[in-house]
Design a protein around this motif. Structure first.
Motif, PDB file in Angstrom:
ATOM      1  N   PHE A 218      37.728  40.819 -44.209  1.00 56.03           N
ATOM      2  CA  PHE A 218      38.129  42.114 -43.666  1.00 56.03           C
ATOM      3  C   PHE A 218      37.315  43.253 -44.266  1.00 56.03           C
ATOM      4  CE2 PHE A 218      42.105  39.769 -42.611  1.00 56.03           C
ATOM      5  CZ  PHE A 218      41.956  39.867 -41.241  1.00 56.03           C
ATOM      6  N   LYS A 219      36.921  43.127 -45.525  1.00 61.35           N
ATOM      7  CA  LYS A 219      36.051  44.125 -46.138  1.00 61.35           C
ATOM      8  C   LYS A 219      34.695  44.122 -45.435  1.00 61.35           C
ATOM      9  CE  LYS A 219      33.665  45.446 -50.371  1.00 61.35           C
ATOM     10  NZ  LYS A 219      32.487  45.776 -49.602  1.00 61.35           N
ATOM     11  N   THR A 220      34.170  42.937 -45.174  1.00 64.95           N
ATOM     12  CA  THR A 220      32.889  42.827 -44.478  1.00 64.95           C
ATOM     13  C   THR A 220      33.001  43.383 -43.067  1.00 64.95           C
ATOM     14  OG1 THR A 220      32.364  40.871 -45.787  1.00 64.95           O
ATOM     15  CG2 THR A 220      31.060  41.224 -43.794  1.00 64.95           C
ATOM     16  N   LEU A 221      34.108  43.124 -42.403  1.00 73.35           N
ATOM     17  CA  LEU A 221      34.335  43.668 -41.062  1.00 73.35           C
ATOM     18  C   LEU A 221      34.333  45.196 -41.109  1.00 73.35           C
ATOM     19  CD1 LEU A 221      34.925  42.887 -38.128  1.00 73.35           C
ATOM     20  CD2 LEU A 221      37.351  42.893 -38.704  1.00 73.35           C
TER      21      LEU A 221
ATOM     22  N   VAL B 248      14.924  56.443 -40.078  1.00 73.98           N
ATOM     23  CA  VAL B 248      16.312  56.354 -40.533  1.00 73.98           C
ATOM     24  C   VAL B 248      17.115  55.462 -39.588  1.00 73.98           C
ATOM     25  CG1 VAL B 248      18.436  57.680 -40.903  1.00 73.98           C
ATOM     26  CG2 VAL B 248      16.250  58.562 -41.768  1.00 73.98           C
ATOM     27  N   LEU B 249      16.889  55.614 -38.289  1.00 71.99           N
ATOM     28  CA  LEU B 249      17.570  54.778 -37.294  1.00 71.99           C
ATOM     29  C   LEU B 249      17.216  53.309 -37.480  1.00 71.99           C
ATOM     30  CD1 LEU B 249      19.212  54.248 -34.720  1.00 71.99           C
ATOM     31  CD2 LEU B 249      17.168  54.873 -33.396  1.00 71.99           C
ATOM     32  N   PHE B 250      15.944  53.021 -37.659  1.00 76.94           N
ATOM     33  CA  PHE B 250      15.537  51.620 -37.830  1.00 76.94           C
ATOM     34  C   PHE B 250      16.123  51.030 -39.106  1.00 76.94           C
ATOM     35  CE2 PHE B 250      11.536  52.756 -35.247  1.00 76.94           C
ATOM     36  CZ  PHE B 250      12.209  52.532 -34.055  1.00 76.94           C
ATOM     37  N   ALA B 251      16.174  51.810 -40.172  1.00 74.27           N
ATOM     38  CA  ALA B 251      16.777  51.322 -41.422  1.00 74.27           C
ATOM     39  C   ALA B 251      18.266  51.041 -41.215  1.00 74.27           C
ATOM     40  CB  ALA B 251      16.571  52.336 -42.541  1.00 74.27           C
ATOM     41  N   ALA B 252      18.945  51.919 -40.475  1.00 71.11           N
ATOM     42  CA  ALA B 252      20.369  51.708 -40.196  1.00 71.11           C
ATOM     43  C   ALA B 252      20.566  50.460 -39.334  1.00 71.11           C
ATOM     44  CB  ALA B 252      20.957  52.937 -39.500  1.00 71.11           C
ATOM     45  N   MET B 253      19.671  50.228 -38.395  1.00 74.90           N
ATOM     46  CA  MET B 253      19.773  49.038 -37.543  1.00 74.90           C
ATOM     47  C   MET B 253      19.553  47.759 -38.362  1.00 74.90           C
ATOM     48  SD  MET B 253      17.825  50.560 -34.204  1.00 74.90           S
ATOM     49  CE  MET B 253      17.914  49.126 -33.155  1.00 74.90           C
ATOM     50  N   ARG B 254      18.603  47.806 -39.290  1.00 77.03           N
ATOM     51  CA  ARG B 254      18.381  46.634 -40.153  1.00 77.03           C
ATOM     52  C   ARG B 254      19.600  46.376 -41.033  1.00 77.03           C
ATOM     53  NH1 ARG B 254      13.147  48.913 -40.186  1.00 77.03           N
ATOM     54  NH2 ARG B 254      13.597  50.083 -42.083  1.00 77.03           N
ATOM     55  N   ALA B 255      20.208  47.442 -41.558  1.00 75.29           N
ATOM     56  CA  ALA B 255      21.414  47.292 -42.386  1.00 75.29           C
ATOM     57  C   ALA B 255      22.555  46.700 -41.559  1.00 75.29           C
ATOM     58  CB  ALA B 255      21.821  48.635 -42.984  1.00 75.29           C
ATOM     59  N   LEU B 256      22.692  47.155 -40.315  1.00 78.84           N
ATOM     60  CA  LEU B 256      23.727  46.597 -39.433  1.00 78.84           C
ATOM     61  C   LEU B 256      23.471  45.120 -39.178  1.00 78.84           C
ATOM     62  CD1 LEU B 256      26.177  46.825 -37.568  1.00 78.84           C
ATOM     63  CD2 LEU B 256      24.620  47.642 -35.772  1.00 78.84           C
ATOM     64  N   ASP B 257      22.239  44.740 -38.926  1.00 79.16           N
ATOM     65  CA  ASP B 257      21.909  43.325 -38.721  1.00 79.16           C
ATOM     66  C   ASP B 257      22.284  42.492 -39.940  1.00 79.16           C
ATOM     67  OD1 ASP B 257      20.964  43.755 -36.180  1.00 79.16           O
ATOM     68  OD2 ASP B 257      18.843  43.797 -36.779  1.00 79.16           O
ATOM     69  N   ARG B 258      21.973  43.005 -41.136  1.00 78.81           N
ATOM     70  CA  ARG B 258      22.326  42.268 -42.367  1.00 78.81           C
ATOM     71  C   ARG B 258      23.834  42.127 -42.498  1.00 78.81           C
ATOM     72  NH1 ARG B 258      18.131  45.425 -44.458  1.00 78.81           N
ATOM     73  NH2 ARG B 258      19.635  46.920 -45.298  1.00 78.81           N
ATOM     74  N   MET B 259      24.572  43.210 -42.212  1.00 78.28           N
ATOM     75  CA  MET B 259      26.031  43.153 -42.332  1.00 78.28           C
ATOM     76  C   MET B 259      26.633  42.207 -41.291  1.00 78.28           C
ATOM     77  SD  MET B 259      26.680  44.790 -44.986  1.00 78.28           S
ATOM     78  CE  MET B 259      28.379  44.346 -44.849  1.00 78.28           C
ATOM     79  N   GLN B 260      26.065  42.175 -40.104  1.00 81.37           N
ATOM     80  CA  GLN B 260      26.569  41.250 -39.088  1.00 81.37           C
ATOM     81  C   GLN B 260      26.314  39.803 -39.495  1.00 81.37           C
ATOM     82  OE1 GLN B 260      24.607  42.903 -35.628  1.00 81.37           O
ATOM     83  NE2 GLN B 260      26.500  43.886 -34.941  1.00 81.37           N
ATOM     84  N   GLU B 261      25.205  39.556 -40.163  1.00 80.63           N
ATOM     85  CA  GLU B 261      24.921  38.202 -40.650  1.00 80.63           C
ATOM     86  C   GLU B 261      25.925  37.812 -41.744  1.00 80.63           C
ATOM     87  OE1 GLU B 261      23.546  34.570 -40.747  1.00 80.63           O
ATOM     88  OE2 GLU B 261      22.846  36.056 -39.315  1.00 80.63           O
ATOM     89  N   VAL B 262      26.235  38.741 -42.621  1.00 80.17           N
ATOM     90  CA  VAL B 262      27.238  38.477 -43.662  1.00 80.17           C
ATOM     91  C   VAL B 262      28.587  38.215 -43.000  1.00 80.17           C
ATOM     92  CG1 VAL B 262      28.524  39.518 -45.574  1.00 80.17           C
ATOM     93  CG2 VAL B 262      26.044  39.764 -45.468  1.00 80.17           C
ATOM     94  N   LEU B 263      28.923  38.983 -41.967  1.00 80.68           N
ATOM     95  CA  LEU B 263      30.185  38.783 -41.262  1.00 80.68           C
ATOM     96  C   LEU B 263      30.231  37.400 -40.618  1.00 80.68           C
ATOM     97  CD1 LEU B 263      32.883  39.987 -40.354  1.00 80.68           C
ATOM     98  CD2 LEU B 263      31.708  40.807 -38.304  1.00 80.68           C
TER      99      LEU B 263
END
Length: 135
Positions: A48-51, A102-117
């Motif tokens: 749930f934290k990862t979500l 900044v947008l591309f960095a945020a998109m990469r961070a989202l991709d990493r978080m989705q992989e962790v999820l």
């Protein structure tokens, strides 16, 4: 091996009187048979934290996308000519380039978080898969 009803009777004080919904809830909280409830709670808490982290990252992407769109529109609205000889256009376009990064960095961070999820989701799926066979 312990059955789900054994786990429910221990936690609720009612032997065998739990509904399927209560059993499913207990399954999520207690994890697979043989795993400690504390471990399962930790895993679910992490999920749930990862979500929540994914939602925050998605919101960052949306914010960065709006900023990049706005800076692009400002650059497009700059007085002509849109060339490197026009300092106003150059400044606006560089601001847009920064917003894009900044947008591309945020998109990469989202991709990493989705992989962790996905990884966390697989862990929680293991809990439910293990218990399906012990019912």
């Amino acid at each position: 091996m312990k059955s789900i009803s054994d786990l429910n009777s221990r936690s609720s004080g009612r032997a065998g009187n739990s509904t399927p919904l209560e059993q499913g809830h207990q399954l999520l909280l207690s994890g697979a048979v043989g795993r400690s409830p504390k471990s399962a709670k930790r895993t679910m808490s992490q999920y749930f934290k990862t979500l929540s982290d994914v939602d925050a990252a998605r919101s960052q992407v949306d914010k960065a996308r709006r900023a990049a769109d706005e800076s692009l529109n400002k650059a497009k609205a700059a007085p002509k000519p849109h060339e490197i000889t026009n300092p106003a256009f150059v400044a606006l376009f560089e601001a847009h380039q920064h917003d894009r990064e900044v947008l591309f960095a945020a998109m990469r961070a989202l991709d990493r978080m989705q992989e962790v999820l996905r990884s966390e989701s697989e862990k929680t799926d293991q809990f439910t898969q293990d218990d399906k066979f012990s019912l």
